[in-house]
Design a protein around this motif. Structure first.
Motif, short mmCIF file in Angstrom:
data_model
loop_
_atom_site.label_atom_id
_atom_site.label_comp_id
_atom_site.label_asym_id
_atom_site.label_seq_id
_atom_site.Cartn_x
_atom_site.Cartn_y
_atom_site.Cartn_z
N TYR A 1 -25.74 -44.33 3.89
CA TYR A 1 -26.34 -43.66 1.99
C TYR A 1 -26.98 -44.90 2.18
O TYR A 1 -27.42 -45.06 0.27
N LYS A 2 -28.07 -45.69 2.40
CA LYS A 2 -29.68 -46.23 1.89
C LYS A 2 -30.04 -46.11 1.06
O LYS A 2 -30.57 -44.85 0.76
N GLY A 3 -29.86 -47.03 -0.32
CA GLY A 3 -30.76 -46.40 -1.60
C GLY A 3 -29.76 -45.57 -2.18
O GLY A 3 -30.27 -44.84 -3.40
N GLY A 4 -28.91 -45.07 -1.78
CA GLY A 4 -27.74 -43.88 -2.52
C GLY A 4 -27.88 -44.10 -4.25
O GLY A 4 -26.79 -45.39 -4.52
N LEU A 5 -26.78 -44.04 -4.75
CA LEU A 5 -26.83 -43.43 -5.55
C LEU A 5 -25.30 -44.14 -5.90
O LEU A 5 -24.55 -43.75 -5.07
N GLN A 6 -25.35 -44.79 -6.56
CA GLN A 6 -23.74 -45.55 -6.79
C GLN A 6 -22.86 -45.75 -5.38
O GLN A 6 -21.81 -45.95 -5.02
N ARG A 7 -24.32 -46.40 -4.91
CA ARG A 7 -24.01 -47.21 -2.84
C ARG A 7 -22.80 -47.91 -3.24
O ARG A 7 -22.28 -48.52 -2.34
N ASP A 8 -22.75 -48.79 -4.19
CA ASP A 8 -21.58 -49.99 -4.15
C ASP A 8 -20.17 -49.83 -3.89
O ASP A 8 -19.27 -50.06 -3.23
N LEU A 9 -20.54 -47.92 -4.79
CA LEU A 9 -18.62 -47.39 -5.05
C LEU A 9 -18.81 -47.32 -2.59
O LEU A 9 -17.66 -47.14 -2.82
N PHE A 10 -19.56 -46.90 -1.81
CA PHE A 10 -19.55 -46.81 -1.51
C PHE A 10 -19.24 -47.89 -0.14
O PHE A 10 -18.65 -47.92 1.44
N LEU A 11 -19.54 -49.16 -0.35
CA LEU A 11 -19.86 -50.07 0.71
C LEU A 11 -17.99 -50.32 1.38
O LEU A 11 -18.16 -50.87 2.19
N PRO A 12 -17.16 -50.07 0.97
CA PRO A 12 -16.13 -50.15 1.35
C PRO A 12 -15.60 -49.63 2.07
O PRO A 12 -14.43 -49.72 3.37
N PHE A 13 -16.15 -48.28 2.56
CA PHE A 13 -15.52 -47.70 3.35
C PHE A 13 -16.98 -47.87 4.60
O PHE A 13 -16.18 -47.97 5.62
N ILE A 14 -17.83 -48.95 4.56
CA ILE A 14 -18.75 -49.24 5.72
C ILE A 14 -17.70 -50.51 6.00
O ILE A 14 -17.85 -50.42 7.72
#
Length: 470
Positions: free
Chosen positions: A255-268
């Motif tokens: 999800y690199k460059g995706g919208l609101q990616r900061d919300l996705f980082l905990p999943f990584i």
């Protein structure tokens, strides 16, 4: 540091032979046994792989050996774990009861399977909502690497060796997400669940299919999927699910460059915590093309260079060319795109961006004014290029000749895999002017012919693409 791994199958149809009756397992045993084509038992994937080497079905590859060692580790751990988990907890469908209406519909008593606030949302505290098991699940495996390096091959060997009784499922990630959205829609519109209940229904449905979950082609492309994934995987993993996944991207690039990616980082973070990350990016071979080259049906190298032969129906070479394109792109979305080349736009008519494969006609590439910078940009963006409708070249078409020479040199420098559909073979492609046999173009085209022949060889196709490093 991640291991660099790659498989080396000779024949995809003969490699995976641990399906169906070739798998023997005893529910009372800790491990299943793998039985090869000769009826001999193997207690590990590595031992089975060794038997394939000895029988000549695969070529020994040290990267694949390391991959299978990691998968053997997980296999030894997951079989007894999942068997014990199933015996103690059963499937989560046990929370479904008859609604008493006599119509067979399920009535769900939805107590939350996990904390309504994901446990990784507060990294300073440990999870309070662990699995209902008495032990943590084994670490899964996340395998990432380039197209054709054999990620799926390794995972398939692992999956097919597991007893079906433990509860396992294997699915292409795109199909999995479509089903997740479908289940969510069903929960809201048919089951009349709302909020957390609707999402818990999706968790229940996924768990009921098996807690050994293998994904092929893991990728995240939009915000809706990203937000579903972080919560879905938390629920699955907290309730004992083991993940094995293949992807073209390392976890940190999802999800690199995706919208609101900061919300996705905990999943990584969760993915890296619960899975061993295995890199295959140093694999030097696209085995699907190597397999194509060694296909006896098409007599070796002919299988990446298509020409209508004597007696062939008109268009036969184009049909085979298109068939190979569809095979390597796996039915993914094909779009046009534009590359930026020193401030200029370079149009790419057909591109499978997911797999870094592009398709052009000869005149797309050589019919207009293009130079080395354009061709290098293509070679640095795509590791596999399909070129169709390549004609015989006449001496008076000197601009076409020069561009083709430059194109081949540029793609060769990047170690691009080249698939061509042409009017004739390389040796007959350029007809010289008999009055000017010593022209510069004729000498240059000798090198081009030589490189075109090399680029269709097994040795060249085993080379690692270096375009992205130039």
């Amino acid at each position: 540091m991640s291991r660099n791994l790659s498989p080396a199958p000779k024949d995809a149809n003969s490699i995976v032979s641990i399906h169906g009756n070739n798998i023997s397992h005893d529910e009372d045993q800790r491990e299943s046994e793998i039985i090869n084509d000769e009826g001999k038992k193997a207690t590990s994937l590595l031992e089975y792989y060794t038997s394939l080497i000895l029988s000549g079905e695969v070529t020994r590859d040290p990267h694949q050996i390391q991959t299978l060692k990691e998968l053997d580790r997980l296999r030894d751990e997951c079989v007894p774990y999942l068997k014990d988990l199933k015996e103690r907890n059963g499937n989560y469908t046990s929370t479904a009861t008859s609604n008493g209406g006599g119509n067979g519909e399920e009535s769900w008593s939805m107590t939350s399977l996990f904390s309504l606030t994901p446990s990784w949302a507060n990294p300073s505290t440990e999870r309070e909502q662990q699995s209902s098991t008495t032990s943590l699940p084994p670490r899964g495996i996340y395998i990432h690497g380039g197209v054709g390096c054999g990620k799926t091959y390794c995972m398939d060997l692992f999956y097919d060796s597991l007893p079906s009784t433990i509860g396992k499922q294997k699915v292409h990630f795109h199909e999995f997400m479509l089903n997740v959205h479908k289940q969510m829609h069903k929960a809201k519109t048919i089951k009349k669940f709302h909020g957390d209940e609707a999402f818990d229904y999706v968790i229940q449905s996924t768990l009921s299919q098996g807690r050994m979950l293998c994904f092929d082609e893991f990728q995240v492309t939009d915000i809706a999927d990203a937000l579903i994934l972080k919560r879905l995987f938390t629920g699955l993993i907290d309730n004992g699910t083991i993940i094995v996944a293949t992807s073209n991207r390392p976890p940190r690039d999802l999800y690199k460059g995706g919208l609101q990616r900061d919300l996705f980082l905990p999943f990584i973070d969760l993915l890296e915590e619960k899975c061993t990350i295995v890199s295959m990016w140093e694999s030097e071979t696209d085995y699907r093309l190597v397999q194509s080259v060694t296909d006896e049906k098409h007599n070796g190298a002919q299988t990446v260079y298509f020409v209508d032969g004597d007696g062939d129906p008109k268009g036969a070479s184009k049909e085979l060319f298109v068939k190979l394109f569809r095979k390597l792109t796996k039915g993914t979305l094909i779009n046009s795109m534009v590359l930026d080349v020193q401030g200029r736009e370079l149009y790419v008519p057909k591109a499978a961006e997911e797999y870094s494969i592009a398709r052009f006609s000869f005149y797309d590439l050589c019919g207009k004014a293009k130079g080395a910078a354009d061709y290098l940009a293509i070679g640095q963006r795509f590791h596999t290029i399909f070129i169709e409708d390549v004609p015989k070249l006449k001496y008076h078409e000197i601009n076409l000749v020069r561009r083709w020479i430059t194109l081949i040199d540029s793609l060769y420098e990047c170690h691009v895999k080249l698939i061509v559909q042409a009017e004739t073979n390389p040796e007959d492609m350029f007809q010289i002017d008999l009055e000017n046999e010593s022209s510069d173009e004729e000498f240059a085209f000798d090198r081009t012919r030589s490189r075109m022949e090399e680029m269709r060889s097994e040795g060249y196709l085993r080379k690692k693409w270096v375009g992205s490093h130039l």
